[in-house]
Design a protein around this motif. Structure first.
Motif, PDB file in Angstrom:
ATOM      1  N   GLY A 130       4.167  -2.068   3.100  1.00 20.08           N
ATOM      2  CA  GLY A 130       3.159  -1.027   2.911  1.00 20.08           C
ATOM      3  C   GLY A 130       3.575   0.049   1.939  1.00 20.08           C
ATOM      4  N   GLN A 131       3.843  -0.351   0.692  1.00 20.30           N
ATOM      5  CA  GLN A 131       4.272   0.638  -0.305  1.00 20.30           C
ATOM      6  C   GLN A 131       3.190   1.679  -0.574  1.00 20.30           C
ATOM      7  N   GLY A 132       1.927   1.318  -0.331  1.00 24.81           N
ATOM      8  CA  GLY A 132       0.845   2.264  -0.585  1.00 24.81           C
ATOM      9  C   GLY A 132       0.630   3.268   0.538  1.00 24.81           C
ATOM     10  N   ILE A 133       1.293   3.074   1.679  1.00 25.88           N
ATOM     11  CA  ILE A 133       1.142   3.991   2.813  1.00 25.88           C
ATOM     12  C   ILE A 133       2.037   5.202   2.600  1.00 25.88           C
ATOM     13  N   HIS A 180       4.730  10.011   5.443  1.00 23.48           N
ATOM     14  CA  HIS A 180       4.577  10.724   6.710  1.00 23.48           C
ATOM     15  C   HIS A 180       3.763   9.923   7.724  1.00 23.48           C
ATOM     16  N   VAL A 181       2.828   9.089   7.239  1.00 27.98           N
ATOM     17  CA  VAL A 181       2.061   8.233   8.162  1.00 27.98           C
ATOM     18  C   VAL A 181       2.986   7.207   8.802  1.00 27.98           C
ATOM     19  N   HIS A 182       3.819   6.578   7.989  1.00 24.21           N
ATOM     20  CA  HIS A 182       4.759   5.582   8.503  1.00 24.21           C
ATOM     21  C   HIS A 182       5.714   6.208   9.521  1.00 24.21           C
ATOM     22  N   ILE A 183       6.235   7.399   9.222  1.00 26.82           N
ATOM     23  CA  ILE A 183       7.216   8.042  10.106  1.00 26.82           C
ATOM     24  C   ILE A 183       6.564   8.478  11.414  1.00 26.82           C
ATOM     25  N   ILE A 184       5.344   8.982  11.355  1.00 25.60           N
ATOM     26  CA  ILE A 184       4.643   9.380  12.583  1.00 25.60           C
ATOM     27  C   ILE A 184       4.431   8.167  13.489  1.00 25.60           C
ATOM     28  N   LEU A 214       4.298  -3.750  15.286  1.00 27.11           N
ATOM     29  CA  LEU A 214       3.877  -4.575  14.155  1.00 27.11           C
ATOM     30  C   LEU A 214       3.487  -3.705  12.964  1.00 27.11           C
ATOM     31  N   PHE A 215       2.753  -2.612  13.230  1.00 26.96           N
ATOM     32  CA  PHE A 215       2.368  -1.725  12.136  1.00 26.96           C
ATOM     33  C   PHE A 215       3.607  -1.128  11.480  1.00 26.96           C
ATOM     34  N   SER A 216       4.539  -0.641  12.316  1.00 29.59           N
ATOM     35  CA  SER A 216       5.733   0.008  11.781  1.00 29.59           C
ATOM     36  C   SER A 216       6.568  -0.968  10.966  1.00 29.59           C
TER      37      SER A 216
END
Length: 308
Positions: A266-269, A272-276, A257-259
């Motif tokens: 989540g344009q503000g994320i 590298h956080v999204h990819i991890i 769900l987060f991914s």
């Protein structure tokens, strides 16, 4: 930017850059990545071996667990070896054909994983709400048919993704800011109109959400059935049969769900956080699920101890 100097002029090649912004830490990141992968492989292969060898484990629940193990081995293996090549040897090039093949196995495996979790929820629903008919409703043959239906669904829904992208013209800049060929990350490299790709990707996400809805419905019915039982001991016994499956879902769906939401809203994320988190979605469940079932299922645990 020196890592980008070798970008090939070959129009049949993409460049996977790994985790943008953390290139200097790639080797460090690869240590937990490879450990999670190895532990997941060992655990899932052990589950497969034990279930295959022991006739007493040829039951619907363990057959579904085996199917889950095969799915998790295939999905994690579709991304981790290439990611480690990027982190260790700076081998960032991947052919268009290789990229589309990786994408197919990745997304088909994800859809298969969701279908297996939904079938496991059905298994728990029948075990609690219709215990006297469990053996006749969920036979091994019926589980095999449900697994085949899940596989066919995954293949048919996923196949259009690489086919649609193979018809797209790609721009000269073929750098993909990811560790693997995720559908929308590749689609954004196109110079053409990707509206159809976006819509189809959204439809696939909705299919997974529908699986989650059916799982929630199953557990709603399970809770209603449990609340009708007057004995507290029976309450506990009924809920214990679902504990392992609930834990497995808690290792899978929050990351999914987060991914999914971060990718679309989540344009503000930071990237590298999204990819991890996207990588952890394919590594944490395969590592933890065999441990969860090994701890929660005494029968499986005893057989694993026997063979180790």
């Amino acid at each position: 930017m020196a890592a980008f100097n070798f970008t090939p002029s070959d129009p049949s090649t993409f460049i996977l850059i790994g985790i943008p912004g953390l290139e200097a830490a790639h080797v460090l990141i690869s240590i937990p990545l490879s450990m999670f992968y190895i532990i997941g492989l060992l655990g899932n292969f052990m589950v497969l071996f034990v279930v295959l060898k022991e006739q007493t484990l040829h039951k619907p629940m363990y057959l579904l667990l085996s199917l889950l193990a095969v799915t998790e081995i295939s999905t994690s293996t579709s991304i981790v070896p290439k990611a480690l090549c990027i982190f260790w040897f700076n081998l960032k090039g991947i052919t268009v054909g290789g990229c589309l093949t990786q994408m197919f196995f990745l997304h088909a495996g994800s859809m298969m994983h969701s279908a297996v979790l939904m079938t496991m929820a059905l298994d728990r629903y029948v075990a609690i709400c219709n215990p006297l008919r469990y053996a006749t409703i969920l036979t091994n043959a019926r589980i095999a048919k449900l697994g085949l239906v899940a596989l066919v669904r995954a293949v048919l829904f996923t196949l259009p993704l690489p086919l649609l992208l193979s018809r797209q013209p790609f721009c000269a800049n073929r750098i993909i800011p990811h560790t693997y060929c995720e559908h929308m990350a590749v689609a954004k490299m196109s110079c053409g109109d990707i509206a159809v790709n976006r819509m189809y990707g959204l439809m696939m996400a909705l299919v997974t959400w529908s699986d989650l809805t059916l799982i929630a419905l199953s557990y709603g019915l399970i809770i209603r059935a449990v609340l009708r039982i007057s004995s507290k001991k029976a309450h506990q016994k009924a809920l214990n049969t679902c504990t392992a499956h609930i834990c497995v879902m808690l290792t899978s769906y929050p990351l999914f769900l987060f991914s999914t939401l971060a990718h679309r809203f989540g344009q503000g994320i930071t990237p590298h956080v999204h990819i991890i988190f996207a990588n952890l979605f394919f590594l944490i469940p395969p590592m933890l699920n065999p441990i969860i079932y090994g701890v929660k299922s005494k029968e499986l645990c005893d057989k694993v101890v026997k063979y180790t």
